[in-house]
Scaffold this active site. Sequence first.
Site, PDB file in Angstrom:
ATOM      1  N   PRO A  30       0.827  -1.204   0.000  1.00  0.00           N
ATOM      2  CA  PRO A  30       0.000   0.000   0.000  1.00  0.00           C
ATOM      3  C   PRO A  30       0.867   1.262   0.000  1.00  0.00           C
ATOM      4  CG  PRO A  30      -0.805  -1.583   1.606  1.00  0.00           C
ATOM      5  CD  PRO A  30       0.510  -2.100   1.117  1.00  0.00           C
ATOM      6  N   VAL A  31       0.359   2.322  -0.602  1.00  0.00           N
ATOM      7  CA  VAL A  31       1.109   3.572  -0.718  1.00  0.00           C
ATOM      8  C   VAL A  31       1.522   4.102   0.647  1.00  0.00           C
ATOM      9  CG1 VAL A  31       0.997   5.973  -1.463  1.00  0.00           C
ATOM     10  CG2 VAL A  31       0.041   4.186  -2.908  1.00  0.00           C
ATOM     11  N   CYS A  32       0.599   4.052   1.626  1.00  0.00           N
ATOM     12  CA  CYS A  32       0.911   4.601   2.946  1.00  0.00           C
ATOM     13  C   CYS A  32       2.040   3.828   3.612  1.00  0.00           C
ATOM     14  CB  CYS A  32      -0.331   4.628   3.841  1.00  0.00           C
ATOM     15  SG  CYS A  32      -0.940   3.005   4.355  1.00  0.00           S
ATOM     16  N   VAL A  33       2.136   2.535   3.331  1.00  0.00           N
ATOM     17  CA  VAL A  33       3.222   1.722   3.896  1.00  0.00           C
ATOM     18  C   VAL A  33       4.554   2.156   3.311  1.00  0.00           C
ATOM     19  CG1 VAL A  33       4.217  -0.594   4.026  1.00  0.00           C
ATOM     20  CG2 VAL A  33       1.778  -0.274   4.426  1.00  0.00           C
ATOM     21  N   HIS A  36       5.298   5.887   4.681  1.00  0.00           N
ATOM     22  CA  HIS A  36       5.367   6.172   6.115  1.00  0.00           C
ATOM     23  C   HIS A  36       5.710   4.977   7.001  1.00  0.00           C
ATOM     24  CE1 HIS A  36       3.747  10.064   5.151  1.00  0.00           C
ATOM     25  NE2 HIS A  36       2.597   9.575   4.733  1.00  0.00           N
TER      26      HIS A  36
END
Length: 261
Positions: A30-33, A36
Site C-alpha cells: 500500500p502507498v501509505c506503507v 510512512h
Amino acid sequence: LGTKCNSQVIIPHKTRHYGDQPDQPEKQAPVCVLHHFPHNIQHCLTWGRSEFNGNFEIAPSEVNKYIQEDDYVKSLKDAQIAEGDIKEKLEVISKVLKMPCKTYEDCVKWARLEFEENFSNKVKELIFNLPKDAKTSTGTPFWSPPKRFPTPLEFDENDTEHMRYIMAGANLKASTFKIQRPKQHRKEEFLKSILKNVKVPEFVPKSKKIKTDENDQSSNSNNGDDENFTIEDIQKQIPSKDELSSLKMQPEDFEKDDDTN
C-alpha cells in the site's frame, strides 16, 4: 547436482501447461506503507526505485511536455485525466522549476536538501503527528508490529552512505539539467567543500492528517494538502513559457548495473 533434481509428472492431454493460465499479479505494498510505515527491505527498495523514477525520469519528461505543448493542461483534460492527477503532475513540474539547477553546486545543494526532507523532516513530522504512544481508534498501540517506530537521521558528512546519497543525487540531477559534471564529481572531499556552503532551513512540524489506511491506493503523498489549491493556483507557481524557452531536460532511465544510479 547428482541425485538432486526437480521432477514433475506429465499426463498427455491432461496436465495443464505453464502458458495455460496467466501469471498472478504481483502484490504491491500500500502507498501509505511505502511512504510512512516500511517494515521490510522490499518496501525500501520499492520506495527508492519510485524516488528515482519520480525525480529523474517522470519529472524531466513532464517538464519537457509542459514547455513543448501549446496548452499542457488542456491536453491532459482532453485525455480525460482526473483533476487530482493533473494537480499532481503540475506539482511535480512546480517542484522541479522552483529550484532549477544551473550549476553543479546547485545539484549538490538539491541533493542535500532532499536528504534532509526524506530522512529527517518527513520522519519528524510523522512522529509529531503519530507519537510513540499513539493509539488506534480501537485503543490499541498504533506502533505495533509490523510497524516500526522511526528515527530521524542527522546528516553526517563522515558517513559513507550519506555521502553516496549526495553524490548519486547530485550527479543524476546534473544529468537531467544537462550540466557538465566536474572531474571530481565522485570525490567525497570535493562534495564536502560544496556542502559547507549549503544552508539547511530549520524544520518546523505541522499538524496534518497522515494516511494510515492500507486499502487507500491513491498515489498522492501530500495527504490532501493540494485539495485547497486549484489547477490555476498551481500553474501560477510555475514560471512562464518565455522564461522556460531555453530549458530542455534530459530524463534518466534506470539501469541497475550503472553505478552512477
